[in-house]
Design a protein around this motif. Sequence first.
Motif, PDB file in Angstrom:
ATOM      1  N   MET A  22       0.825  -1.207   0.000  1.00 10.45           N
ATOM      2  CA  MET A  22       0.000   0.000   0.000  1.00 10.45           C
ATOM      3  C   MET A  22       0.861   1.259   0.000  1.00 10.45           C
ATOM      4  SD  MET A  22      -2.938  -1.208  -0.313  1.00 10.45           S
ATOM      5  CE  MET A  22      -3.797   0.345  -0.236  1.00 10.45           C
ATOM      6  N   THR A  23       2.002   1.193   0.665  1.00  7.75           N
ATOM      7  CA  THR A  23       2.919   2.329   0.620  1.00  7.75           C
ATOM      8  C   THR A  23       3.426   2.551  -0.801  1.00  7.75           C
ATOM      9  OG1 THR A  23       3.622   1.930   2.896  1.00  7.75           O
ATOM     10  CG2 THR A  23       5.073   3.257   1.519  1.00  7.75           C
ATOM     11  N   ALA A  24       3.763   1.473  -1.493  1.00  8.50           N
ATOM     12  CA  ALA A  24       4.235   1.602  -2.873  1.00  8.50           C
ATOM     13  C   ALA A  24       3.164   2.204  -3.770  1.00  8.50           C
ATOM     14  CB  ALA A  24       4.661   0.230  -3.396  1.00  8.50           C
ATOM     15  N   ILE A  25       1.926   1.791  -3.576  1.00  4.20           N
ATOM     16  CA  ILE A  25       0.836   2.351  -4.392  1.00  4.20           C
ATOM     17  C   ILE A  25       0.658   3.836  -4.106  1.00  4.20           C
ATOM     18  CG2 ILE A  25      -1.658   2.264  -4.774  1.00  4.20           C
ATOM     19  CD1 ILE A  25      -1.506  -0.757  -4.352  1.00  4.20           C
ATOM     20  N   MET A  26       0.743   4.214  -2.843  1.00  5.34           N
ATOM     21  CA  MET A  26       0.620   5.633  -2.493  1.00  5.34           C
ATOM     22  C   MET A  26       1.791   6.447  -3.043  1.00  5.34           C
ATOM     23  SD  MET A  26      -2.172   6.253  -0.896  1.00  5.34           S
ATOM     24  CE  MET A  26      -1.776   7.850  -0.221  1.00  5.34           C
ATOM     25  N   VAL A  27       2.995   5.910  -2.944  1.00 10.30           N
ATOM     26  CA  VAL A  27       4.166   6.619  -3.473  1.00 10.30           C
ATOM     27  C   VAL A  27       4.087   6.727  -4.990  1.00 10.30           C
ATOM     28  CG1 VAL A  27       6.676   6.506  -3.725  1.00 10.30           C
ATOM     29  CG2 VAL A  27       5.627   6.017  -1.519  1.00 10.30           C
ATOM     30  N   ALA A  28       3.588   5.681  -5.644  1.00 11.39           N
ATOM     31  CA  ALA A  28       3.423   5.741  -7.105  1.00 11.39           C
ATOM     32  C   ALA A  28       2.446   6.834  -7.501  1.00 11.39           C
ATOM     33  CB  ALA A  28       2.953   4.386  -7.625  1.00 11.39           C
ATOM     34  N   GLY A  29       1.327   6.934  -6.779  1.00 13.19           N
ATOM     35  CA  GLY A  29       0.349   7.966  -7.109  1.00 13.19           C
ATOM     36  C   GLY A  29       0.793   9.361  -6.740  1.00 13.19           C
ATOM     37  N   ARG A  30       1.646   9.455  -5.720  1.00  8.25           N
ATOM     38  CA  ARG A  30       2.053  10.774  -5.238  1.00  8.25           C
ATOM     39  C   ARG A  30       3.381  11.217  -5.842  1.00  8.25           C
ATOM     40  NH1 ARG A  30       4.972  13.163  -1.295  1.00  8.25           N
ATOM     41  NH2 ARG A  30       4.049  14.982  -0.249  1.00  8.25           N
ATOM     42  N   SER A  31       4.425  10.424  -5.640  1.00  8.79           N
ATOM     43  CA  SER A  31       5.759  10.826  -6.088  1.00  8.79           C
ATOM     44  C   SER A  31       6.043  10.409  -7.530  1.00  8.79           C
ATOM     45  CB  SER A  31       6.816  10.216  -5.157  1.00  8.79           C
ATOM     46  OG  SER A  31       6.630  10.671  -3.836  1.00  8.79           O
ATOM     47  N   GLY A  32       5.571   9.206  -7.927  1.00  5.21           N
ATOM     48  CA  GLY A  32       5.795   8.781  -9.305  1.00  5.21           C
ATOM     49  C   GLY A  32       5.161   9.734 -10.306  1.00  5.21           C
ATOM     50  N   SER A  33       3.944  10.171 -10.019  1.00  5.88           N
ATOM     51  CA  SER A  33       3.287  11.136 -10.908  1.00  5.88           C
ATOM     52  C   SER A  33       4.004  12.483 -10.883  1.00  5.88           C
ATOM     53  CB  SER A  33       1.823  11.312 -10.481  1.00  5.88           C
ATOM     54  OG  SER A  33       1.746  11.814  -9.154  1.00  5.88           O
ATOM     55  N   ALA A  34       4.512  12.878  -9.709  1.00  2.00           N
ATOM     56  CA  ALA A  34       5.251  14.146  -9.622  1.00  2.00           C
ATOM     57  C   ALA A  34       6.540  14.088 -10.447  1.00  2.00           C
ATOM     58  CB  ALA A  34       5.576  14.451  -8.165  1.00  2.00           C
TER      59      ALA A  34
END
Length: 369
Positions: A210-222
């Motif tokens: 779940m952390t990876a999914i959140m980081v993907a949506g937050r930092s990966g998109s950034a």
Amino acid sequence: MREWAEYSVDERGGRVTVSITGPLVVSGIGKLDPELRGFSGSAQFIDISGASRVDTVGAWIVHRFAEEQGAEIIGASEAAEVLLEAVEECSSDADITPPRPYVLGRVAEELGKKVVDFGYGMRRNVGFLGAILIAFLTVIRHPSRFRVKALVRQMELVGVSSLPIIGLMSFLIGIVIAQQGAVQLQQFGAETLTVNLVGRITLRELGVLMTAIMVAGRSGSAFAAQIGTMQLTEEIDAMRTIGVSPMEALVLPRILAAILMMPLLGFYASVVAIVGGAVIGDVMLGIPFWTFLARVQEVVPTYDFYVGMVKAPVFGLIIALSGCYQGMQVKGNAEEVGLRTTMAVVQAIFMVIVLDAFFAVFFTEVGWA
């Protein structure tokens, strides 16, 4: 007042002549065009000597009508003759839209295109990863070129700034797992095993995933949006012009920040989820808060923690690699930034889930089940 083109029919000597008068221009044929399309008779001649003005659209309508009737155009001025010859040279009887192949053919064609695009995409991704490795080796050989401040800044954005949202999400996930698990386990009188459920599933799987999914949506998109915007405004080209490597200045700090911060964020998420489960255990099951936490230390094997920590940096690499790669692919217009940002998030989440499934099978095979 707008002047409209009109037509009249003259039948003399066994021949039918359609005479068109008025402006044969785009602003004056609004009424004439549907009338000629609905013409039911048969004409031998089309007389446009009464047309005051003729443009390309008007010439095309007259030419089309003459083709349909098999008629001859007469009375054309010199300028009208030039336009009629031009539209005649450009005319074609081909279908406006090509015939579509059968369903099976279309499906096979689209599937083939997707497979080919996937192959090219994989090759470009591997090439991009190779460029990152070259930049990393270059920085190792020349440590003075490493941008420490950029790395610290990205670690702050990826890690510290995301603590509140990841903490809240993990706390709620821990509550949900404990509550739903307790409801099911109570049917068998095994509600005390809720501690095992919460501890193992958060440390081993859900905390990091779940952390990876959140980081993907937050930092990966950034990452994709930031680098994509710089690519669009030609800042990256300017960096290359002045001798600054975009891989070292932009990509490498983001890759390292994601790799370094993912284990810490995953561990933090797991701990907060266990705390959430302990709260539900205290409220619903009558298990004291501190007893729940102490019990977690007893029932959760150490290798569950290692499994989660091994997966975390790999997930961070995949997320940062996808975001930076898609950002570097931006070209053309601002719409491409949004498209590539979406692709970065989707690609990262998909790869994270696929790798998580691979890790689950692998660790089961080696006995860490």
